[in-house]
Design a protein around this motif. Structure first.
Motif, PDB file in Angstrom:
ATOM      1  N   ILE A  64      -0.559   8.518  -1.420  1.00  0.00           N
ATOM      2  CA  ILE A  64      -1.841   8.191  -2.044  1.00  0.00           C
ATOM      3  C   ILE A  64      -1.598   7.301  -3.256  1.00  0.00           C
ATOM      4  O   ILE A  64      -2.330   6.346  -3.505  1.00  0.00           O
ATOM      5  CB  ILE A  64      -2.564   9.485  -2.484  1.00  0.00           C
ATOM      6  N   TYR A  65      -0.532   7.597  -3.976  1.00  0.00           N
ATOM      7  CA  TYR A  65      -0.291   6.907  -5.252  1.00  0.00           C
ATOM      8  C   TYR A  65       0.620   5.696  -5.115  1.00  0.00           C
ATOM      9  O   TYR A  65       0.530   4.765  -5.902  1.00  0.00           O
ATOM     10  CB  TYR A  65       0.297   7.900  -6.269  1.00  0.00           C
ATOM     11  N   LYS A  66       1.526   5.722  -4.159  1.00  0.00           N
ATOM     12  CA  LYS A  66       2.456   4.608  -3.997  1.00  0.00           C
ATOM     13  C   LYS A  66       2.084   3.848  -2.728  1.00  0.00           C
ATOM     14  O   LYS A  66       2.461   4.228  -1.616  1.00  0.00           O
ATOM     15  CB  LYS A  66       3.905   5.113  -3.929  1.00  0.00           C
ATOM     16  N   THR A  67       1.322   2.762  -2.932  1.00  0.00           N
ATOM     17  CA  THR A  67       0.692   2.112  -1.788  1.00  0.00           C
ATOM     18  C   THR A  67       1.635   1.200  -1.017  1.00  0.00           C
ATOM     19  O   THR A  67       1.256   0.655   0.013  1.00  0.00           O
ATOM     20  CB  THR A  67      -0.535   1.304  -2.251  1.00  0.00           C
ATOM     21  N   SER A  68       2.888   1.033  -1.504  1.00  0.00           N
ATOM     22  CA  SER A  68       3.817   0.210  -0.725  1.00  0.00           C
ATOM     23  C   SER A  68       4.578   1.043   0.301  1.00  0.00           C
ATOM     24  O   SER A  68       5.300   0.491   1.124  1.00  0.00           O
ATOM     25  CB  SER A  68       4.802  -0.501  -1.665  1.00  0.00           C
ATOM     26  N   ILE A  69       4.445   2.346   0.250  1.00  0.00           N
ATOM     27  CA  ILE A  69       5.218   3.205   1.165  1.00  0.00           C
ATOM     28  C   ILE A  69       4.415   3.473   2.441  1.00  0.00           C
ATOM     29  O   ILE A  69       3.229   3.808   2.381  1.00  0.00           O
ATOM     30  CB  ILE A  69       5.596   4.542   0.497  1.00  0.00           C
ATOM     31  N   HIS A  70       5.084   3.335   3.588  1.00  0.00           N
ATOM     32  CA  HIS A  70       4.495   3.690   4.873  1.00  0.00           C
ATOM     33  C   HIS A  70       5.072   5.020   5.347  1.00  0.00           C
ATOM     34  O   HIS A  70       6.068   5.499   4.817  1.00  0.00           O
ATOM     35  CB  HIS A  70       4.785   2.594   5.900  1.00  0.00           C
ATOM     36  N   ILE A  71       4.442   5.625   6.349  1.00  0.00           N
ATOM     37  CA  ILE A  71       4.881   6.933   6.843  1.00  0.00           C
ATOM     38  C   ILE A  71       5.056   6.867   8.359  1.00  0.00           C
ATOM     39  O   ILE A  71       4.279   6.212   9.055  1.00  0.00           O
ATOM     40  CB  ILE A  71       3.883   8.030   6.415  1.00  0.00           C
ATOM     41  N   GLU A  72       6.076   7.532   8.842  1.00  0.00           N
ATOM     42  CA  GLU A  72       6.415   7.472  10.262  1.00  0.00           C
ATOM     43  C   GLU A  72       6.493   8.914  10.775  1.00  0.00           C
ATOM     44  O   GLU A  72       7.073   9.767  10.103  1.00  0.00           O
ATOM     45  CB  GLU A  72       7.733   6.681  10.365  1.00  0.00           C
ATOM     46  N   LEU A  73       5.853   9.198  11.901  1.00  0.00           N
ATOM     47  CA  LEU A  73       5.542  10.577  12.299  1.00  0.00           C
ATOM     48  C   LEU A  73       6.503  11.197  13.308  1.00  0.00           C
ATOM     49  O   LEU A  73       6.164  12.206  13.934  1.00  0.00           O
ATOM     50  CB  LEU A  73       4.112  10.642  12.859  1.00  0.00           C
TER      51      LEU A  73
END
Lengths: 326, 316
Positions: free
Chosen positions: B222-231
């Motif tokens: 939410i706070y670090k908008t350069s990070i993506h997430i992989e599931l």
């Protein structure tokens, strides 16, 4: 066979930490005394504290008999350093005092050796406890100010590995002058990686209301880590307990779940008998909620698992009670 | 037809990973995936499936991808031999080169990152060579081998090379079994990296593992908008209901464009096959509707492939 795998006996005043103003305020709040006026809760707490000293273990044995508990394992706490040891009975004397209790009640009382790894004589005291006093393992109290994966503790782990005995860690948030961050379960994960053969026990299961899920996460990935769930009697509803037990059985294994009370003759929220009886009801309550938990599995939780993990001499009896997984 | 990209998977062969990892991993995996009943809960069963899954050329992988309708898979080589015993294990340069070979053999279907332990004195040189000679399209780090992602001395030189090569970095996040040390895999350490390198394309592997630090990972995003997430790995832990709820929560709070599909499969199909895992996402708009949420077909297509195509800059 029923084993209380984490409890305490205080033989004399000042066995643990200096009395502080406000001591017990937390307990009065967080155990299940919501429905009585605060004065009544405070009165009950002070009454049980005033009666908790048990110089010869007889009060403890009476409670064990009432609850049907065969063996109780004492966990001496070395909390002296943050309190400057002022006015405390020495940790050597307290360990020896627990040893004396095991001699007074052979086969009923057992003890770990509790010592702060930062004491210069920690290794000597641990060796003496294991060799001369027949102690069953090492009890560590990290919130006094050390991380379990600090190299200062590693000599003690090596001694435990040599003697093939387990280590139990107080885990979860703590009050007073204790610093909770040291009791986060993720630091025990490092120890498990470095000593894959050492049996490690997360005391209080990280305290379910604090880092219970962090403790379970460690146990999922580190298969030498056990969960001992004393204190959960104060926090978890029956629904939560049943659900959590089933989850642990399926994802971690029922053989790594261990019953304990953390009682010190201060019976807050539940008596030892009520806590044992609660766990015994789990197969029935599980069924009512659409889960399956067998009586054999609960027997392992109540005693067989501790007998194996702690290598209690009563282990042979445990084997006749329930299946002991390889 | 939109592309489907597996943003995090592995190919393996005997001698690619230390045997030291075998015991702890087998014991943990035999239990933790949805394998409650014997013989599957036996560590040996798990290990046998690892052995069966050996696929150094990627041919078996392509067959599984075809079955599942996966267009592209991205390999994430792991460097475990800086801290664990290298006995009987091929050098990390060789592993990265072989992954590059497999990618060449299946051009357009397989791509690879470069896996290297940043504590190696020649880590930057290995990474540079992997990108320029062996076709690596990103950097894979495995912190639970014993380093923090925000260790400036250890990791920052590699991040600077990622910026120079203009490639993303994926980090294994969440607890690890056996000889790995979980505390190094806590997502909070990515927060500092994102703060120091706002232009760096960061992707949080396994989404912090939903059963351990998934919620901490999501909070940080939410706070670090350069990070993506992989599931990847969430297939072992979340029910369809939970997954649908979490994806729609992330869509609203984080943004659909930062969520990526992955399997973490390495020849072993535990709890779900690749096809079954893809199908879970394909069904998600329907499940969302039943649960009272709204998730469109287009949004799920973004998770399944479009986001990764853009983020990894995959030429398909």
């Amino acid at each position: 066979m029923i084993v209380d795998a984490h409890m305490h006996i205080f033989r004399a005043p000042n066995w643990s930490m200096r009395a502080q103003p406000g001591a017990g305020r937390g307990w009065v709040r967080w155990v299940r005394w919501y429905d009585m006026p605060p004065e009544e809760a405070q009165r009950r707490y002070l009454h049980s504290v005033a009666n908790h000293l048990d110089p010869d273990g007889r009060k403890t044995l009476a409670r064990m008999d009432e609850a049907g508990c065969d063996v109780s394992v004492m966990m001496p706490m070395d909390r002296g350093l943050p309190y400057n040891d002022e006015g405390l009975v020495s940790i050597t004397d307290r360990n020896e005092g627990c040893y004396e209790l095991t001699q007074l009640h052979p086969g009923r009382l057992s003890s770990f050796c509790g010592v702060d790894p930062r004491r210069p004589y920690a290794a000597d005291l641990l060796r003496r406890g294991l060799r001369e006093w027949g102690m069953k393992g090492l009890k560590l109290y990290p919130p006094t100010g050390f991380y379990p994966d600090d190299e200062i503790v590693y000599p003690l782990y090596k001694i435990c590995a040599e003697h093939d005995v387990p280590v139990l860690f107080h885990q979860g948030h703590s009050g007073g002058r204790l610093r909770s961050r040291y009791a986060h379960p993720m630091y025990v994960d490092t120890v498990a990686a470095d000593f894959p053969e050492l049996r490690l026990v997360l005391g209080h299961g990280g305290q379910i209301q604090g880092w219970g899920h962090e403790a379970l996460a460690v146990a999922i990935y580190k298969t030498n880590v056990h969960i001992e769930f004393s204190l959960w009697q104060h926090w978890a509803s029956v629904d939560e307990l049943v659900q959590t037990f089933v989850w642990i059985r399926d994802r971690i294994g029922i053989d790594r779940l261990i019953f304990g009370s953390d009682m010190t003759n201060v019976e807050v929220s539940l008596t030892l008998k009520q806590w044992v009886d609660t766990v015994k009801m789990f197969p029935e309550w599980a069924k009512q909620r659409g889960y399956r938990l067998s009586a054999d599995e609960i027997d392992l939780v109540l005693g067989g698992n501790a007998a194996r993990a702690y290598n209690l001499p009563e282990m042979n009896r445990a084997a006749t009670v329930g299946r002991v997984p390889a | 037809v939109s592309v489907v990209i597996d943003a995090h998977m592995h190919i393996n062969d005997r001698g690619w990973n230390p045997m030291e990892l075998r015991q702890g991993m087998s014991q943990s995996w035999a239990r933790q995936v949805r394998w409650y009943e014997p013989p599957k809960s036996d560590p040996e069963y798990y290990w046998a499936s690892v052995e069966r899954g050996r696929d150094p050329l990627g041919d078996k992988t392509i067959a599984r991808m075809d079955e599942a309708g996966v267009t592209v898979s991205v390999m994430m080589p792991m460097d475990h031999t800086y801290n664990l015993s290298a006995e009987g294990v091929i050098p990390i340069e060789e592993k990265n080169r072989l992954c590059g070979e497999a990618a060449k053999r299946h051009a357009g279907r397989l791509f690879t990152f470069c896996g290297v332990d940043p504590r190696r004195p020649n880590a930057v040189a290995i990474f540079d060579q992997a990108v320029t000679e062996w076709g690596a399209i990103g950097l894979k780090l495995y912190p639970t081998n014993g380093f923090y992602a925000d260790d400036e001395e250890v990791c920052y030189p590699l991040y600077r090379r990622c910026l120079a090569h203009d490639v993303p970095v994926l980090l294994h996040q969440g607890h690890s079994a056996g000889r790995h040390k979980s505390k190094y895999g806590h997502p909070i350490h990515l927060d500092a990296v994102a703060a120091d390198f706002p232009e760096l394309r960061l992707i949080l592997g396994h989404g912090g593992r939903i059963e351990t630090w998934g919620h901490e990972a999501m909070s940080m995003l939410i706070y670090k908008t350069s990070i993506h997430i992989e599931l990847s790995l969430w297939q072992h832990w979340t029910s369809v209901d939970d997954l649908t709820r979490l994806v729609s929560w992330m869509r609203d709070r984080i943004g659909i464009d930062r969520i990526h599909f992955g399997s973490d499969m390495g020849g072993t199909e535990v709890s779900l096959t690749l096809k079954e895992w893809v199908d879970v996402f394909r069904m998600m708009p329907e499940w969302a509707k039943q649960l009272g949420y709204r998730l469109s077909r287009e949004e799920v297509d973004m998770i399944l492939g479009e986001n990764t195509r853009v983020f990894y800059r995959i030429p398909v």
